[in-house]
Design a protein around this motif. Structure first.
Motif, PDB file in Angstrom:
ATOM      1  N   VAL A  18       0.853  -1.199   0.000  1.00 34.01           N
ATOM      2  CA  VAL A  18       0.000   0.000   0.000  1.00 34.01           C
ATOM      3  C   VAL A  18       0.880   1.238   0.000  1.00 34.01           C
ATOM      4  O   VAL A  18       2.062   1.179   0.349  1.00 34.01           O
ATOM      5  N   THR A  19       0.297   2.346  -0.388  1.00 33.71           N
ATOM      6  CA  THR A  19       1.075   3.569  -0.625  1.00 33.71           C
ATOM      7  C   THR A  19       1.845   4.030   0.619  1.00 33.71           C
ATOM      8  O   THR A  19       2.916   4.604   0.485  1.00 33.71           O
ATOM      9  N   THR A  20       1.311   3.761   1.804  1.00 32.68           N
ATOM     10  CA  THR A  20       1.988   4.235   3.018  1.00 32.68           C
ATOM     11  C   THR A  20       3.279   3.463   3.276  1.00 32.68           C
ATOM     12  O   THR A  20       4.191   3.972   3.922  1.00 32.68           O
ATOM     13  N   VAL A 113      -8.410  14.687   1.272  1.00 33.73           N
ATOM     14  CA  VAL A 113      -8.607  13.266   1.538  1.00 33.73           C
ATOM     15  C   VAL A 113      -8.155  12.407   0.355  1.00 33.73           C
ATOM     16  O   VAL A 113      -8.072  12.889  -0.777  1.00 33.73           O
ATOM     17  N   ARG A 114      -7.890  11.131   0.645  1.00 39.33           N
ATOM     18  CA  ARG A 114      -7.515  10.169  -0.397  1.00 39.33           C
ATOM     19  C   ARG A 114      -8.741   9.693  -1.170  1.00 39.33           C
ATOM     20  O   ARG A 114      -9.876   9.884  -0.772  1.00 39.33           O
ATOM     21  N   GLU A 115      -8.484   9.005  -2.264  1.00 42.24           N
ATOM     22  CA  GLU A 115      -9.535   8.471  -3.152  1.00 42.24           C
ATOM     23  C   GLU A 115     -10.281   7.305  -2.497  1.00 42.24           C
ATOM     24  O   GLU A 115      -9.759   6.668  -1.584  1.00 42.24           O
ATOM     25  N   GLY A 117     -11.310   3.575  -2.015  1.00 40.28           N
ATOM     26  CA  GLY A 117     -10.444   2.410  -2.266  1.00 40.28           C
ATOM     27  C   GLY A 117      -9.185   2.478  -1.421  1.00 40.28           C
ATOM     28  O   GLY A 117      -8.476   1.486  -1.266  1.00 40.28           O
ATOM     29  N   SER A 118      -8.897   3.662  -0.880  1.00 38.68           N
ATOM     30  CA  SER A 118      -7.738   3.827  -0.008  1.00 38.68           C
ATOM     31  C   SER A 118      -8.079   3.349   1.408  1.00 38.68           C
ATOM     32  O   SER A 118      -9.124   3.686   1.959  1.00 38.68           O
ATOM     33  N   GLY A 119      -7.178   2.547   1.975  1.00 39.52           N
ATOM     34  CA  GLY A 119      -7.362   2.060   3.349  1.00 39.52           C
ATOM     35  C   GLY A 119      -7.265   3.196   4.354  1.00 39.52           C
ATOM     36  O   GLY A 119      -7.954   3.200   5.379  1.00 39.52           O
ATOM     37  N   THR A 120      -6.393   4.162   4.060  1.00 40.75           N
ATOM     38  CA  THR A 120      -6.277   5.330   4.931  1.00 40.75           C
ATOM     39  C   THR A 120      -7.634   6.025   5.003  1.00 40.75           C
ATOM     40  O   THR A 120      -8.142   6.328   6.082  1.00 40.75           O
ATOM     41  N   ARG A 121      -8.236   6.239   3.842  1.00 35.94           N
ATOM     42  CA  ARG A 121      -9.523   6.929   3.799  1.00 35.94           C
ATOM     43  C   ARG A 121     -10.606   6.160   4.553  1.00 35.94           C
ATOM     44  O   ARG A 121     -11.331   6.731   5.358  1.00 35.94           O
TER      45      ARG A 121
HETATM   46  P1  PGA Z   1      -3.858   3.211   1.167  1.00 40.09           P
HETATM   47  O1  PGA Z   1      -2.840   2.537   2.127  1.00 40.09           O
HETATM   48  O2  PGA Z   1      -4.490   4.361   1.878  1.00 40.09           O
HETATM   49  O3  PGA Z   1      -2.996   3.614   0.019  1.00 40.09           O
HETATM   50  O4  PGA Z   1      -4.888   2.157   0.785  1.00 40.09           O
HETATM   51  C1  PGA Z   1      -2.842   2.616   3.476  1.00 40.09           C
HETATM   52  C2  PGA Z   1      -3.385   1.452   4.204  1.00 40.09           C
HETATM   53  O5  PGA Z   1      -4.415   0.844   3.857  1.00 40.09           O
HETATM   54  O6  PGA Z   1      -2.742   1.157   5.209  1.00 40.09           O
END
Ligand code: PGA
Length: 225
Positions: A18-20, A113-115, A117-121
């Motif tokens: 993942v991006t992080t 905010v992220r898109e 599908g992002s886990g952070t979001r």
């Molecule tokens: P993501 O990665 O926001 O790019 O999906 C972060 C995560 O899910 O930890």
């Protein structure tokens, strides 16, 4: 640990993160490939939903991501902490308040905010929902880097992984705001399909990640632990 690695010959390692996790994984790969000069590596950096699709399609050997959902035929091992913090430009008015902020004060601000599908979001949305809060005004961007630039330029606040902002904290252009119920505590996991037979090189890589990854994460965040 590294001395114990047997130096498997050749092979092709296919991983996604993942991006992080992007911020430490390249250093990790550099060290691993110094020990295995004859291997090929394919690395993909994507968001959580993309990685889940890739796992579903048997594409990568393994992935590094947040806690995987139950009931998808996946197995996971917890790797490291990956906390989410609220960030602001050092010049933002909230940055100079010398007290902890309430959730209601920060959600009144615009958030980058992220898109979908992002886990952070999704983690942040779940967290806000738990405290009956939600964003009022958002600006959506697809990458952590873009969010950091936007926050630094004063476009709004952001919530990002602590591991993505070390250079900006060092240079003083971004600050972490002290906010009630933050940081959001979460972890990275090494995840693969249940029962997957790893190649010798993928097995070695997995042990290497579990043992060595924390060494590649620069972190001054002792205040959290
Ligand atoms: P993501 O990665 O926001 O790019 O999906 C972060 C995560 O899910 O930890």
């Amino acid at each position: 640990v590294m001395k114990e690695l047997k130096g498997t010959k050749g092979g092709h390692l296919i991983i996604s993160v993942v991006t992080t996790a992007n911020y430490f994984v390249t250093q990790l790969l550099a060290e691993f490939s110094r020990q295995h000069e004859d291997i090929n590596i394919t690395l993909d950096v994507s968001n959580r939903n993309t990685l889940l699709n890739q796992l579903e399609n048997h594409e990568p050997d393994m992935v590094i991501m947040g806690e995987p959902p139950k009931g998808h035929g996946l197995q996971s091992e917890r790797l490291m902490e990956n906390p989410l913090v609220v960030i602001a430009a050092a010049t933002h008015p909230l940055a100079s308040l010398k007290r902890a902020l309430c959730l209601s004060e920060i959600v009144a601000e615009r958030f980058i905010v992220r898109e979908k599908g992002s886990g952070t979001r999704s983690t942040i949305e779940r967290h806000l929902h738990k405290y009956q809060a939600s964003y009022k005004n958002t600006l959506e961007m697809r990458s952590n880097e873009t969010i950091k630039h936007a926050v630094g330029a004063g476009l709004g606040l952001g919530v990002v992984s602590m591991h993505t902002i070390q250079p900006e904290l060092d240079s003083g252009c971004l600050v972490i705001l002290e906010v009630e119920n933050f940081p959001i505590r979460r972890h990275w996991y090494v995840v693969m399909r249940k029962g997957k037979r790893l190649s010798p090189i993928a097995r070695e890589f997995k042990s290497f990640v579990m043992a060595e990854a924390p060494r590649f994460v620069r972190s001054n965040y002792t205040a959290l632990s």
